[in-house]
Design an enzyme around this catalytic site. Structure first.
Site, PDB file in Angstrom:
ATOM      1  N   TRP A  21      11.351  35.669  12.264  1.00 14.32           N
ATOM      2  CA  TRP A  21      10.442  35.812  11.113  1.00 14.32           C
ATOM      3  C   TRP A  21       9.196  34.944  11.244  1.00 14.32           C
ATOM      4  O   TRP A  21       8.065  35.445  11.248  1.00 14.32           O
ATOM      5  CB  TRP A  21      11.212  35.464   9.833  1.00 14.32           C
ATOM      6  CG  TRP A  21      10.367  35.251   8.620  1.00 14.32           C
ATOM      7  CD1 TRP A  21       9.196  35.870   8.306  1.00 14.32           C
ATOM      8  CD2 TRP A  21      10.650  34.363   7.533  1.00 14.32           C
ATOM      9  NE1 TRP A  21       8.724  35.425   7.095  1.00 14.32           N
ATOM     10  CE2 TRP A  21       9.592  34.503   6.598  1.00 14.32           C
ATOM     11  CE3 TRP A  21      11.676  33.475   7.261  1.00 14.32           C
ATOM     12  CZ2 TRP A  21       9.556  33.772   5.412  1.00 14.32           C
ATOM     13  CZ3 TRP A  21      11.639  32.771   6.083  1.00 14.32           C
ATOM     14  CH2 TRP A  21      10.588  32.921   5.173  1.00 14.32           C
ATOM     15  N   ASP A  49      17.013  40.355  14.929  1.00 19.07           N
ATOM     16  CA  ASP A  49      16.387  40.875  13.721  1.00 19.07           C
ATOM     17  C   ASP A  49      14.903  40.523  13.700  1.00 19.07           C
ATOM     18  O   ASP A  49      14.514  39.384  13.952  1.00 19.07           O
ATOM     19  CB  ASP A  49      17.055  40.278  12.483  1.00 19.07           C
ATOM     20  CG  ASP A  49      16.395  40.743  11.199  1.00 19.07           C
ATOM     21  OD1 ASP A  49      16.722  41.856  10.744  1.00 19.07           O
ATOM     22  OD2 ASP A  49      15.546  40.011  10.660  1.00 19.07           O
ATOM     23  N   TYR A  54       6.187  40.739  10.537  1.00 21.13           N
ATOM     24  CA  TYR A  54       6.207  39.368  11.042  1.00 21.13           C
ATOM     25  C   TYR A  54       5.049  39.154  12.014  1.00 21.13           C
ATOM     26  O   TYR A  54       4.937  39.862  13.026  1.00 21.13           O
ATOM     27  CB  TYR A  54       7.526  39.056  11.734  1.00 21.13           C
ATOM     28  CG  TYR A  54       8.753  39.108  10.855  1.00 21.13           C
ATOM     29  CD1 TYR A  54       8.649  39.115   9.452  1.00 21.13           C
ATOM     30  CD2 TYR A  54      10.021  39.129  11.405  1.00 21.13           C
ATOM     31  CE1 TYR A  54       9.772  39.158   8.656  1.00 21.13           C
ATOM     32  CE2 TYR A  54      11.160  39.161  10.604  1.00 21.13           C
ATOM     33  CZ  TYR A  54      11.029  39.181   9.243  1.00 21.13           C
ATOM     34  OH  TYR A  54      12.148  39.228   8.438  1.00 21.13           O
ATOM     35  N   SER A 152      16.485  45.175   2.117  1.00 22.62           N
ATOM     36  CA  SER A 152      16.357  43.724   2.018  1.00 22.62           C
ATOM     37  C   SER A 152      15.881  43.347   0.628  1.00 22.62           C
ATOM     38  O   SER A 152      14.870  43.875   0.152  1.00 22.62           O
ATOM     39  CB  SER A 152      15.367  43.202   3.063  1.00 22.62           C
ATOM     40  OG  SER A 152      15.196  41.799   2.961  1.00 22.62           O
ATOM     41  N   GLN A 177      19.795  42.715   3.287  1.00 19.76           N
ATOM     42  CA  GLN A 177      19.387  41.445   3.887  1.00 19.76           C
ATOM     43  C   GLN A 177      18.765  40.554   2.818  1.00 19.76           C
ATOM     44  O   GLN A 177      17.576  40.643   2.524  1.00 19.76           O
ATOM     45  CB  GLN A 177      18.403  41.671   5.025  1.00 19.76           C
ATOM     46  CG  GLN A 177      18.103  40.393   5.804  1.00 19.76           C
ATOM     47  CD  GLN A 177      17.275  40.643   7.051  1.00 19.76           C
ATOM     48  OE1 GLN A 177      16.219  40.053   7.230  1.00 19.76           O
ATOM     49  NE2 GLN A 177      17.746  41.526   7.920  1.00 19.76           N
ATOM     50  N   SER A 206      17.795  32.658   5.973  1.00 20.45           N
ATOM     51  CA  SER A 206      17.620  31.286   5.509  1.00 20.45           C
ATOM     52  C   SER A 206      18.928  30.600   5.127  1.00 20.45           C
ATOM     53  O   SER A 206      19.012  29.959   4.075  1.00 20.45           O
ATOM     54  CB  SER A 206      16.632  31.231   4.339  1.00 20.45           C
ATOM     55  OG  SER A 206      16.121  29.935   4.151  1.00 20.45           O
ATOM     56  N   GLN A 291      18.091  24.376  19.543  1.00 20.92           N
ATOM     57  CA  GLN A 291      18.434  24.715  18.165  1.00 20.92           C
ATOM     58  C   GLN A 291      19.386  25.906  18.113  1.00 20.92           C
ATOM     59  O   GLN A 291      20.276  25.966  17.266  1.00 20.92           O
ATOM     60  CB  GLN A 291      17.159  25.014  17.368  1.00 20.92           C
ATOM     61  CG  GLN A 291      16.264  23.803  17.164  1.00 20.92           C
ATOM     62  CD  GLN A 291      14.939  24.179  16.522  1.00 20.92           C
ATOM     63  OE1 GLN A 291      14.386  25.254  16.758  1.00 20.92           O
ATOM     64  NE2 GLN A 291      14.415  23.282  15.707  1.00 20.92           N
ATOM     65  N   GLU A 294      22.820  24.637  19.048  1.00 24.46           N
ATOM     66  CA  GLU A 294      23.388  23.879  17.930  1.00 24.46           C
ATOM     67  C   GLU A 294      23.993  24.804  16.887  1.00 24.46           C
ATOM     68  O   GLU A 294      25.143  24.628  16.456  1.00 24.46           O
ATOM     69  CB  GLU A 294      22.281  23.031  17.292  1.00 24.46           C
ATOM     70  CG  GLU A 294      22.606  22.430  15.948  1.00 24.46           C
ATOM     71  CD  GLU A 294      23.374  21.119  16.044  1.00 24.46           C
ATOM     72  OE1 GLU A 294      23.747  20.599  14.987  1.00 24.46           O
ATOM     73  OE2 GLU A 294      23.608  20.641  17.162  1.00 24.46           O
TER      74      GLU A 294
END
Length: 336
Positions: A21, A49, A54, A152, A177, A206, A291, A294
């Site tokens: 995004w 996705d 975007y 969404s 979504q 998020s 990231q 993780e």
């Protein structure tokens, strides 16, 4: 990596999906974006996705180049239509038949694929009859350009009516979504029960609340240099609502809970959304490959009842639960 069915469909997707995004085409350089996608693939993520909106179509193009050479049958690629793109002409937004038909072709070209696994209505369009939208989606599916459809940030009532029309048109409406995290639970009272009844799964965005649930933002301190909270290109406007000291003080109370669970703060946040059985996948983003590494460690984590209760106690009445806030996501007029 573990996999879940998308709603009650036969399609399985990685329970952690990679989304681009804010990052691709804007926040990070293309080489870095490719590095994150490569890491996602190495960690077992198969679901990607994106959206035509975007970075004004650039994110789709970056993702297409990053996935070039991968076996298409081993991937699930999702994109969306609704928000303005390109020259922002009077038909360059919404869910009209014209915009949908033109947008799917543009998305496929940028993604360098013959079809997407899931094509999603990025918002509900109050200016287009729902019948027109669903008939256009039906033609996209029947032409082989998309395998499934989803939406969404639609309300429970909008989802119900869309699903009814999809059934009449014999097309698979399988997903929603929405935003969903420990802090933002507005889908739980109305959207989730409706979707459970209809066989629709949630692909949530998020789950780390724009990074706030990582614990990197501290009460009484300025956002760390280079973080999303300081970078207008990477969504600083979206994270601002979470940067109040009251919020950050409550989030800090999650640190011992994560430690007791053997998880980082971000892993705890992603694992938390995956405890909801109606969630088919949690979307993560990244500006650095580490990231990705993780966050994928949240796959397969089971949080016990005591841990879930401790999270609720730590956050208290800070949690937003008002289902009317989903209705607020529907633009009152088509954007231009």
């Amino acid at each position: 990596m573990e996999f879940r069915h998308l709603g009650n469909s036969g399609l399985k997707i990685s329970e952690i999906a990679y989304g681009n995004w804010i990052t691709h085409g804007s926040q990070v350089e293309e080489d870095a974006a490719h590095g994150c996608v490569k890491q996602a693939l190495e960690e077992g993520i198969t679901t990607f996705d994106t959206s035509d909106a975007y970075a004004n179509t650039r994110a789709e193009a970056v993702l297409g180049r990053a996935l070039k050479g991968q076996s298409r049958r081993d991937l699930e690629i999702f994109t969306k239509v609704y928000w303005p793109t390109n020259n922002r002409g009077h038909n360059d937004s919404g869910l009209s038949r014209k915009h949908i038909m033109e947008s799917i072709d543009g998305s496929l070209e940028r993604l360098q694929t013959d079809y997407v696994d899931l094509y999603q209505a990025h918002r509900y369009d109050v200016d287009t009859p729902l019948e027109e939208t669903m008939e256009a989606f039906a033609d996209v599916v029947k032409s082989g350009k998309a395998l499934y459809i989803g939406v969404s940030e639609w309300t429970a009532d909008q989802i119900s009516e869309g699903h009814r029309l999809a059934r009449e048109l014999h097309i698979p409406f399988v997903s929603n979504q929405p935003q969903y995290s420990m802090l933002w639970r507005v889908i739980e009272d109305e959207v989730v029960p409706t979707c459970e009844e209809l066989g629709i799964g949630q692909i949530v965005w998020s789950p780390i609340a724009q990074g706030v649930l990582t614990g990197k933002y501290k009460p009484g301190q300025a956002p760390p240099s280079g973080s999303r909270g300081t970078d207008e290109k990477s969504g600083a406007e979206f994270i601002k609502r979470w940067l109040k000291d009251e919020t950050l003080e409550r989030v800090a109370k999650l640190e011992p809970i994560a430690a007791d669970s053997g998880l980082s703060m971000s892993q705890l946040a992603v694992a938390w959304v995956l405890q909801n059985s109606n969630v088919s996948a949690a979307i993560i983003g990244a500006s650095r490959p580490e990231q990705v590494t993780e966050n994928v460690k949240a796959s397969g984590v089971k949080l016990d009842a005591d841990t879930l209760a401790a999270i609720d106690d730590a956050l208290g009445d800070l949690v937003e639960r008002d289902p009317s806030l989903t209705r607020d996501q529907t633009p009152t007029v088509r954007p231009s």
